[in-house]
Enzyme design. Sequence first.
Site, PDB file in Angstrom:
ATOM      1  N   HIS A 164       0.802  -1.016  -0.033  1.00 56.35           N
ATOM      2  CA  HIS A 164       0.290   0.065   0.026  1.00 56.35           C
ATOM      3  C   HIS A 164       0.908   1.196   0.052  1.00 56.35           C
ATOM      4  O   HIS A 164       1.997   1.213   0.758  1.00 56.35           O
ATOM      5  CB  HIS A 164      -0.845   0.040   1.290  1.00 56.35           C
ATOM      6  CG  HIS A 164      -1.981   0.918   1.064  1.00 56.35           C
ATOM      7  ND1 HIS A 164      -1.896   2.272   1.493  1.00 56.35           N
ATOM      8  CD2 HIS A 164      -3.154   0.925   0.983  1.00 56.35           C
ATOM      9  CE1 HIS A 164      -3.061   2.815   1.367  1.00 56.35           C
ATOM     10  NE2 HIS A 164      -3.982   2.056   1.035  1.00 56.35           N
ATOM     11  N   PRO A 165       0.694   2.273  -0.821  1.00 61.39           N
ATOM     12  CA  PRO A 165       1.516   3.644  -0.541  1.00 61.39           C
ATOM     13  C   PRO A 165       1.832   4.150   0.794  1.00 61.39           C
ATOM     14  O   PRO A 165       2.606   4.794   0.705  1.00 61.39           O
ATOM     15  CB  PRO A 165       0.674   4.454  -1.806  1.00 61.39           C
ATOM     16  CG  PRO A 165      -0.725   3.833  -2.001  1.00 61.39           C
ATOM     17  CD  PRO A 165      -0.621   2.385  -1.631  1.00 61.39           C
TER      18      PRO A 165
END
Lengths: 396, 396
Positions: free
Chosen positions: A236-237
């Site tokens: 996930h960023p």
Amino acid sequence: MVETPLPTPTPLLSGVTIIDLSRVLAGPFCTMTLANMGARVIKVEIPGTGDDSRAFGPFADGKSLYFSAINCNKESIALNLKKDEDRAIFEKLLEKADVLVENYRPGTMEKLGYGWDTLHARYPHLIYGAASGFGDSGPYSKRAAYDMVVQGMGGIISLTGYPGGRPVRVGISIGDITAGLYLAIGLNGALFQRAATGVGSKIDVAMLDCQVAIMEDAITAYDKTGEVPSPHGTRHPSIAPFQAYKASDGYVVIAAGNDHLFNLTSQALEEPGLVTDPRFATNELRHENVDALEDEMEKALSKNTVAYWLDALTAKGVPAGPINDIPHMIADPQVQARHMVVSVQDKVAGEIKVAGNPVKVVGLPDAKTFSPPPQLDEHRAAILAQFVGSTEGAAE
Amino acid sequence: MVETPLPTPTPLLSGVTIIDLSRVLAGPFCTMTLANMGARVIKVEIPGTGDDSRAFGPFADGKSLYFSAINCNKESIALNLKKDEDRAIFEKLLEKADVLVENYRPGTMEKLGYGWDTLHARYPHLIYGAASGFGDSGPYSKRAAYDMVVQGMGGIISLTGYPGGRPVRVGISIGDITAGLYLAIGLNGALFQRAATGVGSKIDVAMLDCQVAIMEDAITAYDKTGEVPSPHGTRHPSIAPFQAYKASDGYVVIAAGNDHLFNLTSQALEEPGLVTDPRFATNELRHENVDALEDEMEKALSKNTVAYWLDALTAKGVPAGPINDIPHMIADPQVQARHMVVSVQDKVAGEIKVAGNPVKVVGLPDAKTFSPPPQLDEHRAAILAQFVGSTEGAAE
């Protein structure tokens, strides 16, 4: 309030007839979706060879499994649209049909004398759906498209994979499939509109346009921040731990989006030191130290199997899941319970399995089986009898 | 044949009103798609915070760009569905609306007293669209879903990346987005059916089901051949050269599906030795020696830039394209010509860019701009005046 009896649900597209000139994937995927919703789909194929994908491997007893996967619940008639007698039959089909679908390169239908202006004037009720690589307009309109070319141009490959690594293609033909889905949305919208106006529309869907449409927030975020979105593997960023981690025999997806879930993760992994490690005290710190976190978590996970850890994580309420390969996906109890893999009895290949219909209508039971993918020209006699009123030409 | 004047095309979903309880992505992506086709979408949001994605970064002047990317062309009213006076307003909306969309976990609407049985009896005309991780039925029905978990379970990750490498997530939330698209297909189908019957349906779409539905031929091929489909990087499983190759400053997609195109590729790359190399004499040999072919082609391609080779390949008629990052995709002349990036004037963030509408209706000009993503509760007064017939409660 008195409840009045309401009708039993029926398939949403009952009574709709689609004439389908499309080949291979974007168009056939659209018409498969609509056929599974109850539309009657008549494939009009080239005599002798038919839909190009009939020649795509792998095969079972000579039948293309690729073709079979995309063409259940359809009928077939072979017509040569350059021969007068076959054009006459085709025009009889159009007279009574609701929708025409094709995925030729723009301009091909005009050369056949079946461009939209001609058809719209002659059959005002007819809805026309076209899927192409680049659409009816713009500088690339007449170019041939391949899924891989469109995936590259549309941006999705720039977001997929590992930073600095070789590019990664989305492992299915997402360029074609997304175009098929948007075309289905457009055609159903056109059917709705026609119910009020009596008049059909032409829907022009381009594979490249559809890739742009599914970029989530990438266009908006880049435009304002100037940061070029890049790939993150499975991470996930901004949330950690939120990715696939290696256990002893495969990978586990763990999505622990807050401190509470991280604490539960630490317990499930039998590593109380994780949650007390100052490097991992907050999501911000975990995100900053995401490589170290991966190392520590995989050290713990290496001690047992995916199945073991999924039980432990799920028992604690941590969102987690496997990376299923195709056989495990097929066997998944939820996939089975939702009838998302359907057995079909094919006359040539025997029993085959295909994906089910994900557009569930509450109260309408899922189909237990589908009609098999048609043999080329299989339904000629019945189609001619109904649409032309004779069986002339049925011998081909 | 005398041509009679046909009406000028109008948006397919003109006159349709959608009440939208959905948050973050699967539901909002569906209603964005329908809003871009002309439907009126009224977001019903939680007072104070609204759609969770209003808190997702990145931000511009405090406005979420994530929210902005998915919520143009919508109106907003804040209602607390646990308060009687807000429930009364909500029910007034349902009386006049055509469609209700939500993406809560199954069971949530029942707890609010708005389950399908209740709504269907009370508002028989109302169509109801639900998107959830696992759907209304099956053993995982009540589980929360995250895109990454569904991508892992559904099989797409098992097909994406490089053999033996770490897993790769599709770089957009394809689990949510595909569910949004299938829900839009179902809702438009339900609108079509309702035009004949007067009665609405409930469409139940699960993210996991939709992942299964887009597996192309993987289920059918595995089931018959016993071969577990695996990832191939950017390579085609049986055609070569058909992948992304490294040039001096980036990658070029080359899709040369036959001997003739391979000969032209050899010419375009200024490497006449390629086509005469016995290892590359047929597609079968090229596929067998695909690593050696990659080495030789990248040796040639390393001598110049992506732009240089794309010109050379396109001039010869070899299907080829770039791997565009987001800025290059936005600037692409075809993307521009098709109006697939739209400028929107936001009251807070100023000018923002969002993806355009890929469902093109021939004869209907593309929208030059969209209505900006709404501020929370922005349209309260107008909505109350129209649906409730008073502006009572407009002060919240």
